[in-house]
Design a protein around this motif. Structure first.
Motif, PDB file in Angstrom:
ATOM      1  N   UNK A  44      55.042  86.879  65.227  1.00 49.10           N
ATOM      2  CA  UNK A  44      54.077  85.732  65.407  1.00 49.10           C
ATOM      3  C   UNK A  44      54.894  84.355  65.393  1.00 49.10           C
ATOM      4  N   UNK A  45      56.111  84.477  65.642  1.00 46.26           N
ATOM      5  CA  UNK A  45      57.123  83.299  65.714  1.00 46.26           C
ATOM      6  C   UNK A  45      56.956  82.957  67.308  1.00 46.26           C
ATOM      7  N   UNK A  46      56.745  81.451  67.300  1.00 39.35           N
ATOM      8  CA  UNK A  46      56.890  81.156  68.803  1.00 39.35           C
ATOM      9  C   UNK A  46      57.706  79.984  69.059  1.00 39.35           C
ATOM     10  N   UNK A  47      58.337  79.826  70.191  1.00 34.42           N
ATOM     11  CA  UNK A  47      59.271  78.719  70.518  1.00 34.42           C
ATOM     12  C   UNK A  47      58.503  77.548  70.924  1.00 34.42           C
ATOM     13  N   UNK A  48      59.110  76.378  70.742  1.00 37.74           N
ATOM     14  CA  UNK A  48      58.452  75.187  71.379  1.00 37.74           C
ATOM     15  C   UNK A  48      59.496  74.042  71.479  1.00 37.74           C
ATOM     16  N   UNK A  49      59.378  73.169  72.446  1.00 36.94           N
ATOM     17  CA  UNK A  49      60.370  72.283  72.715  1.00 36.94           C
ATOM     18  C   UNK A  49      60.609  72.120  74.170  1.00 36.94           C
ATOM     19  N   UNK A  50      59.998  71.706  75.187  1.00 39.77           N
ATOM     20  CA  UNK A  50      60.108  71.643  76.719  1.00 39.77           C
ATOM     21  C   UNK A  50      60.335  70.255  77.147  1.00 39.77           C
ATOM     22  N   UNK A  51      60.988  69.951  78.131  1.00 41.44           N
ATOM     23  CA  UNK A  51      60.881  68.510  78.685  1.00 41.44           C
ATOM     24  C   UNK A  51      59.488  68.199  79.389  1.00 41.44           C
ATOM     25  N   UNK A  52      59.376  67.098  79.171  1.00 41.22           N
ATOM     26  CA  UNK A  52      57.940  66.692  79.456  1.00 41.22           C
ATOM     27  C   UNK A  52      56.999  66.610  78.524  1.00 41.22           C
ATOM     28  N   UNK A  53      57.090  67.303  77.217  1.00 41.78           N
ATOM     29  CA  UNK A  53      56.239  67.446  75.975  1.00 41.78           C
ATOM     30  C   UNK A  53      56.180  66.013  75.573  1.00 41.78           C
ATOM     31  N   UNK A  54      55.085  65.689  74.776  1.00 39.45           N
ATOM     32  CA  UNK A  54      55.196  64.432  74.146  1.00 39.45           C
ATOM     33  C   UNK A  54      56.143  64.448  72.863  1.00 39.45           C
ATOM     34  N   UNK A  55      56.677  63.405  72.350  1.00 43.86           N
ATOM     35  CA  UNK A  55      57.507  63.777  71.023  1.00 43.86           C
ATOM     36  C   UNK A  55      56.811  63.803  70.079  1.00 43.86           C
ATOM     37  N   UNK A  56      56.827  64.587  68.975  1.00 44.24           N
ATOM     38  CA  UNK A  56      56.200  64.837  67.699  1.00 44.24           C
ATOM     39  C   UNK A  56      57.196  64.953  66.657  1.00 44.24           C
ATOM     40  N   UNK A  57      57.065  63.742  65.633  1.00 40.45           N
ATOM     41  CA  UNK A  57      58.263  63.733  64.535  1.00 40.45           C
ATOM     42  C   UNK A  57      58.220  64.919  63.879  1.00 40.45           C
ATOM     43  N   UNK A  58      56.792  65.560  63.518  1.00 44.06           N
ATOM     44  CA  UNK A  58      56.400  66.878  62.771  1.00 44.06           C
ATOM     45  C   UNK A  58      57.329  67.956  63.348  1.00 44.06           C
ATOM     46  N   UNK A  59      57.534  67.928  64.475  1.00 41.79           N
ATOM     47  CA  UNK A  59      58.092  69.154  65.465  1.00 41.79           C
ATOM     48  C   UNK A  59      59.439  68.731  65.751  1.00 41.79           C
ATOM     49  N   UNK A  60      59.620  67.653  66.358  1.00 45.49           N
ATOM     50  CA  UNK A  60      60.841  67.359  67.286  1.00 45.49           C
ATOM     51  C   UNK A  60      62.044  66.602  66.328  1.00 45.49           C
TER      52      UNK A  60
END
Length: 201
Positions: free
Chosen positions: A145-161
């Motif tokens: 249940x581990x998933x990747x995130x962070x793709x160009x075009x996504x909104x910046x979220x300081x909690x995740x990025x």
């Protein structure tokens, strides 16, 4: 025999309640002493009849023992239930932490596979083998249940990025991810690794 004792007790009580004949007249000393002896004898019978049957005393003791043991059992069951629930909560809290700690050690391997796949390769069979290995690694992470995130075009979220660079780009909305240097991973709501990104101002 119990009926005879009960009848005797009733007769004694009736005799005590009924005043003796000629009670108004003073009785001679011998008769008064004899009446007193009879009274004491009747009192003794009454006390004897009032005494508890040994079987009833034993039954009462057994009932008290049963009540005490039942209370002890109920308290023990309540304590065990509390222990079981507390242990389950601790296990539920520990599992994500242990999984996140184990997965974080494999993320550099995933990064290396991604770099290898991005590089030029003259051997198509070697590249295909690398792709299959990378795919099986991602499937293993997915089963956890581990998933990747962070793709160009996504909104910046300081909690995740984690923004390591900023650029001025009129083609992108402010706060949009322009480039991803390293993808992030999460387990449910828990972020295992923040994504390293370039953000448009």
């Amino acid at each position: 025999m119990e009926d005879n004792m009960k009848n005797s007790a009733e007769e004694i009580e009736r005799e005590e309640q009924t005043p003796p004949a000629g009670a108004e007249e003073a009785a001679p000393p011998e008769e008064a002493a004899e009446a007193e002896d009879k009274k004491e004898e009747k009192k003794g019978w009454r006390e004897k009849l009032k005494k508890e049957d040994p079987r009833e005393a034993e039954l009462k003791k057994l009932q008290e023992d049963y009540t005490a043991l039942n209370d002890k059992y109920l308290r023990l069951m309540a304590e065990y239930d509390n222990f079981r629930k507390r242990s389950q909560r601790e296990r539920d809290a520990l599992y994500p932490e242990a999984t996140a700690a184990a997965v974080s050690g494999f993320l550099t391997v995933v990064d290396n596979f991604e770099r290898a796949l991005a590089a030029e390769c003259s051997d198509p069979e070697y590249k295909k083998g690398t792709e299959l290995t990378y795919k099986s690694l991602l499937e293993a992470l997915g089963r956890l249940k581990v998933e990747a995130f962070g793709e160009p075009g996504e909104s910046f979220d300081p909690n995740c990025h984690n923004a390591v660079m900023h650029i001025e780009d009129e083609s992108l909305e402010p706060g949009t991810i322009a480039e991803v240097f390293q993808r992030g991973y999460r387990l449910g709501e828990r972020v295992i690794r923040h994504a390293m990104v370039k953000v448009a101002n």
